[in-house]
Design an enzyme around this catalytic site. Structure first.
Site, PDB file in Angstrom:
ATOM      1  N   ALA A   1      78.789 -35.175 -10.529  1.00 59.02           N
ATOM      2  CA  ALA A   1      79.013 -33.950 -11.299  1.00 59.02           C
ATOM      3  C   ALA A   1      78.323 -32.738 -10.671  1.00 59.02           C
ATOM      4  O   ALA A   1      78.556 -31.604 -11.097  1.00 59.02           O
ATOM      5  CB  ALA A   1      78.528 -34.135 -12.730  1.00 59.02           C
ATOM      6  N   CYS A   2      77.504 -32.946  -9.661  1.00 65.17           N
ATOM      7  CA  CYS A   2      76.702 -31.891  -9.040  1.00 65.17           C
ATOM      8  C   CYS A   2      77.472 -31.219  -7.897  1.00 65.17           C
ATOM      9  O   CYS A   2      77.915 -31.880  -6.965  1.00 65.17           O
ATOM     10  CB  CYS A   2      75.407 -32.509  -8.515  1.00 65.17           C
ATOM     11  SG  CYS A   2      74.440 -31.454  -7.432  1.00 65.17           S
ATOM     12  N   SER A   3      77.602 -29.911  -7.969  1.00 58.76           N
ATOM     13  CA  SER A   3      78.338 -29.175  -6.935  1.00 58.76           C
ATOM     14  C   SER A   3      77.632 -29.250  -5.582  1.00 58.76           C
ATOM     15  O   SER A   3      78.296 -29.315  -4.536  1.00 58.76           O
ATOM     16  CB  SER A   3      78.545 -27.717  -7.341  1.00 58.76           C
ATOM     17  OG  SER A   3      77.304 -27.053  -7.465  1.00 58.76           O
TER      18      SER A   3
ATOM     19  N   ASN B   1      74.827 -37.266  -7.606  1.00 61.58           N
ATOM     20  CA  ASN B   1      75.396 -37.225  -8.948  1.00 61.58           C
ATOM     21  C   ASN B   1      76.761 -36.572  -8.735  1.00 61.58           C
ATOM     22  O   ASN B   1      76.817 -35.403  -8.329  1.00 61.58           O
ATOM     23  CB  ASN B   1      74.510 -36.383  -9.868  1.00 61.58           C
ATOM     24  CG  ASN B   1      75.129 -36.142 -11.228  1.00 61.58           C
ATOM     25  OD1 ASN B   1      76.294 -36.456 -11.472  1.00 61.58           O
ATOM     26  ND2 ASN B   1      74.358 -35.566 -12.125  1.00 61.58           N
TER      27      ASN B   1
ATOM     28  N   ARG C   1      78.605 -32.596  -4.076  1.00 61.43           N
ATOM     29  CA  ARG C   1      79.992 -32.578  -3.578  1.00 61.43           C
ATOM     30  C   ARG C   1      80.078 -31.785  -2.279  1.00 61.43           C
ATOM     31  O   ARG C   1      80.782 -32.181  -1.341  1.00 61.43           O
ATOM     32  CB  ARG C   1      80.924 -32.016  -4.640  1.00 61.43           C
ATOM     33  CG  ARG C   1      81.080 -32.942  -5.849  1.00 61.43           C
ATOM     34  CD  ARG C   1      82.217 -32.511  -6.769  1.00 61.43           C
ATOM     35  NE  ARG C   1      82.130 -31.133  -7.205  1.00 61.43           N
ATOM     36  CZ  ARG C   1      81.491 -30.703  -8.295  1.00 61.43           C
ATOM     37  NH1 ARG C   1      80.867 -31.572  -9.069  1.00 61.43           N
ATOM     38  NH2 ARG C   1      81.483 -29.429  -8.619  1.00 61.43           N
TER      39      ARG C   1
END
Length: 119
Positions: A8-10, A6, A13
């Protein structure tokens, strides 16, 4: 190697950054857009050596709406959990990395990502 993320997920990333830093050859799957089927979830669970409740994000709103905390965690309920993950992919823990040797890891830590790279 494939990584389910996802964006948006740190943690996702961070895993991508580590894979890039190590020069890994991998494919990104944005699993909220390219939703895995129930069969794909079963396959990943086999590769992980886990049960569906082990990779379910029980604090998500959808989990609370479904009442997942009260669902039995047994073989008879396994398909029900897998169906819920397929119908509500936001419930799937992330990132999941499928390693080249046929196994998989939930890559929430640098150590887990490195473990996938070493397989």
């Amino acid at each position: 190697m494939e990584i389910w993320i996802n964006p948006a997920c740190s943690k996702c990333r961070s895993a991508i950054s580590l894979l890039d830093a190590e020069g890994a050859d991998y494919t990104v799957r944005r699993y909220l857009e390219d939703v895995p089927s129930a069969e794909e979830i079963r396959e990943v669970l086999t590769r992980l050596g886990l049960e569906p409740w082990d990779i379910t994000r029980t604090q998500e709103a959808a989990a609370k709406e479904l009442g997942l905390k009260d669902w039995p965690r047994d073989e008879a309920s396994r398909d029900r959990w897998i169906t819920a993950l397929a119908e509500h992919p936001k419930l799937i823990q992330r990132p999941i990395i499928t390693a080249d040797d046929g196994t998989a890891v939930v890559g929430r830590t640098d150590e887990a990502v490195r473990d996938a790279l070493s397989r």
